[in-house]
Design an enzyme around this catalytic site. Structure first.
Site, PDB file in Angstrom:
ATOM      1  N   ASP A  96      19.784  37.259 -29.397  1.00 38.01           N
ATOM      2  CA  ASP A  96      18.852  37.640 -28.662  1.00 38.01           C
ATOM      3  C   ASP A  96      17.413  37.229 -29.048  1.00 38.01           C
ATOM      4  OD1 ASP A  96      16.999  38.700 -26.570  1.00 38.01           O
ATOM      5  OD2 ASP A  96      17.569  40.673 -26.941  1.00 38.01           O
ATOM      6  N   ASP A 108      23.498  41.477 -31.197  1.00 39.22           N
ATOM      7  CA  ASP A 108      23.375  42.063 -30.077  1.00 39.22           C
ATOM      8  C   ASP A 108      24.711  41.945 -29.190  1.00 39.22           C
ATOM      9  OD1 ASP A 108      21.517  43.221 -28.445  1.00 39.22           O
ATOM     10  OD2 ASP A 108      20.747  41.489 -27.494  1.00 39.22           O
ATOM     11  N   LYS A 163      28.545  44.289 -23.748  1.00 43.18           N
ATOM     12  CA  LYS A 163      27.166  43.490 -23.901  1.00 43.18           C
ATOM     13  C   LYS A 163      27.313  42.316 -24.981  1.00 43.18           C
ATOM     14  CE  LYS A 163      22.256  43.112 -24.823  1.00 43.18           C
ATOM     15  NZ  LYS A 163      20.866  43.656 -25.175  1.00 43.18           N
ATOM     16  N   ASP A 222      13.663  39.270 -21.733  1.00 40.96           N
ATOM     17  CA  ASP A 222      14.056  39.978 -23.022  1.00 40.96           C
ATOM     18  C   ASP A 222      14.887  41.065 -22.526  1.00 40.96           C
ATOM     19  OD1 ASP A 222      14.750  40.540 -25.612  1.00 40.96           O
ATOM     20  OD2 ASP A 222      12.695  41.317 -25.961  1.00 40.96           O
ATOM     21  N   ARG A 260      21.260  43.771 -19.402  1.00 46.59           N
ATOM     22  CA  ARG A 260      21.618  44.153 -18.076  1.00 46.59           C
ATOM     23  C   ARG A 260      22.040  43.220 -17.079  1.00 46.59           C
ATOM     24  NH1 ARG A 260      15.999  47.191 -17.911  1.00 46.59           N
ATOM     25  NH2 ARG A 260      16.615  47.405 -20.059  1.00 46.59           N
ATOM     26  N   LYS A 314      10.684  37.327 -28.557  1.00 47.15           N
ATOM     27  CA  LYS A 314      10.655  38.648 -29.284  1.00 47.15           C
ATOM     28  C   LYS A 314       9.572  38.082 -30.716  1.00 47.15           C
ATOM     29  CE  LYS A 314      14.905  41.063 -28.679  1.00 47.15           C
ATOM     30  NZ  LYS A 314      14.382  42.219 -28.117  1.00 47.15           N
ATOM     31  N   GLU A 340      17.861  41.158 -21.004  1.00 52.38           N
ATOM     32  CA  GLU A 340      18.750  40.345 -20.409  1.00 52.38           C
ATOM     33  C   GLU A 340      20.200  40.757 -20.621  1.00 52.38           C
ATOM     34  OE1 GLU A 340      17.623  40.525 -23.571  1.00 52.38           O
ATOM     35  OE2 GLU A 340      19.560  40.663 -24.493  1.00 52.38           O
TER      36      GLU A 340
HETATM   37  N1  BES Z   1      18.737  43.587 -27.520  1.00 49.70           N
HETATM   38  C1  BES Z   1      17.702  44.249 -27.152  1.00 49.70           C
HETATM   39  C2  BES Z   1      17.563  45.773 -27.514  1.00 49.70           C
HETATM   40  C3  BES Z   1      17.765  46.204 -28.775  1.00 49.70           C
HETATM   41  C4  BES Z   1      16.531  46.668 -29.619  1.00 49.70           C
HETATM   42  C5  BES Z   1      18.853  46.225 -29.679  1.00 49.70           C
HETATM   43  C6  BES Z   1      16.723  47.194 -30.927  1.00 49.70           C
HETATM   44  C7  BES Z   1      19.029  46.592 -30.816  1.00 49.70           C
HETATM   45  C8  BES Z   1      17.967  47.064 -31.414  1.00 49.70           C
HETATM   46  C9  BES Z   1      17.331  44.209 -25.505  1.00 49.70           C
HETATM   47  O1  BES Z   1      17.874  42.742 -25.127  1.00 49.70           O
HETATM   48  C10 BES Z   1      15.924  44.206 -25.348  1.00 49.70           C
HETATM   49  O2  BES Z   1      15.273  43.448 -25.855  1.00 49.70           O
HETATM   50  N2  BES Z   1      15.338  45.459 -24.597  1.00 49.70           N
HETATM   51  C11 BES Z   1      14.136  45.427 -24.535  1.00 49.70           C
HETATM   52  C12 BES Z   1      13.924  45.684 -22.865  1.00 49.70           C
HETATM   53  C13 BES Z   1      12.710  45.816 -22.476  1.00 49.70           C
HETATM   54  C14 BES Z   1      12.163  44.393 -22.353  1.00 49.70           C
HETATM   55  C15 BES Z   1      12.915  46.708 -21.124  1.00 49.70           C
HETATM   56  C16 BES Z   1      13.374  46.680 -25.262  1.00 49.70           C
HETATM   57  O3  BES Z   1      14.077  47.399 -25.527  1.00 49.70           O
HETATM   58  O4  BES Z   1      12.417  46.114 -25.718  1.00 49.70           O
HETATM   59 ZN    ZN Z   2      19.425  41.918 -25.910  1.00 45.98          ZN
HETATM   60 MN    MN Z   3      16.609  41.317 -25.325  1.00 44.18          MN
END
Ligand code: BES
Ligand code: ZN
Ligand code: MN
Length: 523
Positions: free
Chosen positions: A291, A309, A286, A368, A372, A298, A370
């Site tokens: 992000d 990220d 990824k 968010d 996947r 966020k 993204e």
């Molecule tokens: N990049 C984030 C996940 C992340 C969180 C990485 C903290 C490192 C530290 C990812 O893209 C994300 O935003 N995930 C969301 C998914 C949700 C919307 C299903 C999450 O984990 O809140």
């Molecule tokens: Zn992310």
């Molecule tokens: Mn995200």
């Protein structure tokens, strides 16, 4: 006033080669620095310590080994210090001595009894951090055999990492003097170093730099540029960069959709190292260079580390660097799925439907989620193009995995038992641990959308890390061994450890390097 600035604009436009240049400007155009990170100590192997070197003695007990380059008086002084300091040689323990005889410094570094490779790396890495601002040359004693000497070298190389190119004030003078690993088998050590350890150190440094760099420096195109530059002239390697036009031809609507809210368009970078015949192992990373969450924005604290990220992409490219620079007998291809997730005027909206490369459609309920999305296209592309024997993706995918495993373990999801076991084993051997988490058939069903084939999130929550894994797995053929590593918690270390100074960890390079070597050797 208005008239003047309009006239000025006209005059400027007349002399500019590109009339729309002002409109196409990205960023504020002042680079923060041209400086590189300060130099690391070069690493050498020898049978004897240089006379002027600060000494590091690695030992697993309170007993000072024989054969050290110390006079009888110096030796007595060190033995007395061990006794009065209560030093027992435990792993992680250090005792720093100054003013003993002619040596600028003597540092005792505990390895624990009967140390394995990881314990030796840790002792040397700890020494590297303690000697960060030591000006004299350094010699490391106590490794013994050539193989252990090479481990000590790797530990030192990983532990001395620093990222200081943006610091302009008076900094500690960079220790340019060499570190010499002293022991019985300098030639064996040097051969092992060239055949493996040096590559791991370089691949890890490459990954750490990419993760640490701000998102105003590393975006999809500059990630691609750095990758090309880093692999220039490395034998057996080809680098392919898909730009937007190429991704449109492949109908990669998922990665294009994530990137469309940014002024900096997405890229897909493939790095293929052919050091053996047969089907390659594919590693997909990824690569979200920033992000923001997109329109599903966020909040401030959630966004603060999102320059990192792209750590999965950095890990897979760093792994191929490690293997290629060591000329490992493996066939491996990395794919970095690069995009910047931004809420610009052209950004995809929650509720939009995108088409992935293979034709499956996704309802993007949350912009968010993204990672996947970009990986859906990446795993399909690498599977179609390279017909791999296995595919492992690695991603900073979910906050849920951070809550479950913290920064000690990455989450491992495997649909193939042999592959799952191989990754757990590689985690133990490399020191980059993974912990298996479940993938259930229901997780795939939960991701069915009302209006498209899949949705990218399940409303109302659920097992977030498993759902993310199942989403990616939905784009990998059932027949193809596949596993997913969620490294959201391990990309960054707030406390640091002997071989990982605090900050970007470079997580994944050591794990995947070990895994690819073993997987390739056992088929
Ligand atoms: N990049 C984030 C996940 C992340 C969180 C990485 C903290 C490192 C530290 C990812 O893209 C994300 O935003 N995930 C969301 C998914 C949700 C919307 C299903 C999450 O984990 O809140
Ligand atoms: Zn992310
Ligand atoms: Mn995200």
């Amino acid at each position: 006033m208005r008239l003047t600035s309009f006239a000025f604009l006209l005059a400027t436009a007349a002399v500019l080669p590109m009339p729309l240049a002002a409109q196409e400007t990205i960023g504020q155009q002042v680079v923060a620095t041209d400086a590189a990170n300060s130099a690391e100590r070069p690493i050498a192997f020898a049978a004897q310590a240089p006379a002027d070197a600060a000494l590091v003695v690695m030992l697993g007990s309170s007993e000072l080994p024989a054969g050290l380059p110390l006079t009888a008086a110096e030796r007595d002084a060190v033995i007395a210090a061990i006794a009065s300091g209560g030093f027992a040689g435990k792993s992680g323990e250090v005792l720093s001595l100054r003013g003993v005889g002619s040596r600028p410094r003597i540092l005792l570094a505990g390895t624990g009894e009967a140390p394995n490779a990881l314990a030796i790396r840790d002792a040397a890495g700890k020494a590297a951090q303690d000697l960060r601002s030591e000006k004299s040359p350094v010699a490391i004693l106590g490794a013994g055999s050539g193989a252990a000497m090479a481990e000590a070298a790797l530990g030192y190389a990983l532990g001395q990492y620093r990222f200081d190119r943006y610091k302009t004030g008076a900094k500690t003078p960079p220790p340019g003097a060499a570190v010499t690993i002293v022991g019985d088998g300098p030639d064996v050590a040097k051969a092992a170093w060239d055949a493996r350890h040096r590559g791991i150190a370089e691949g890890t440094r490459f990954a750490r730099d990419l993760v640490t760099e701000p998102a105003g420096v590393v975006w999809p195109q500059t990630f691609a540029d750095r990758t090309r530059a880093a692999f220039a002239g490395v034998p057996g390697v080809t680098v392919e960069v898909l730009d937007e036009a190429a991704m449109k031809r492949e109908k990669m609507g998922a990665i294009l959709g994530v990137g469309q809210g940014s002024r900096r368009p997405p890229r897909m970078v493939l790095v293929h190292y052919r050091g053996a015949e047969g089907a390659p192992v594919a590693l997909a990373g990824k690569g979200i260079t920033f992000d923001s969450g997109g329109l599903s924005l966020k909040d401030g604290s959630g966004m603060s580390r999102m320059k990192g990220d792209m750590a999965g992409a950095a890990a897979v490219v760093g792994t191929v660097m490690a293997l290629a620079k060591s000329r490992a007998p493996v066939n491996v291809v990395a794919v970095a799925a690069l995009a910047e997730n931004m809420p610009g005027g052209n950004a995809q909206r929650p509720g939009d439907v995108v088409r992935t490369m293979g034709g499956k459609t996704i309802e993007v309920l949350n912009t968010d989620a993204e990672g996947r999305l970009v990986l859906a296209d990446a795993v399909q592309y690498v599977a179609a193009r390279h017909r791999p024997s296995a595919i492992v993706d690695i991603a900073t995918l979910t906050g849920a995995v951070v809550g479950a495993l913290g920064d000690e373990y990455a989450g491992l999801f495997a649909r193939d038992e042999a592959l799952g076991t191989a990754l757990v084993t590689a985690g133990e051997a490399s020191g980059e641990a993974v912990w298996r988490l479940p993938l259930h058939a229901n997780h795939y069903d939960d991701l069915k959308s009302d209006i498209a084939d899949l949705k990218n999130v399940v409303e109302g929550g659920g097992p977030g890390a498993s759902l993310g894994a199942a989403f990616i797995g939905s784009f990998v053929d059932e027949e193809l061994p596949w596993a997913h590593v969620d490294m959201a918690g391990t990309m960054w270390s707030s406390g640091g450890s002997p071989t990982v100074p605090k900050g970007a960890t470079g997580y994944g390079v050591r794990l995947l390097e070990e895994f690819v070597r073993n997987w390739s050797a056992n088929r």
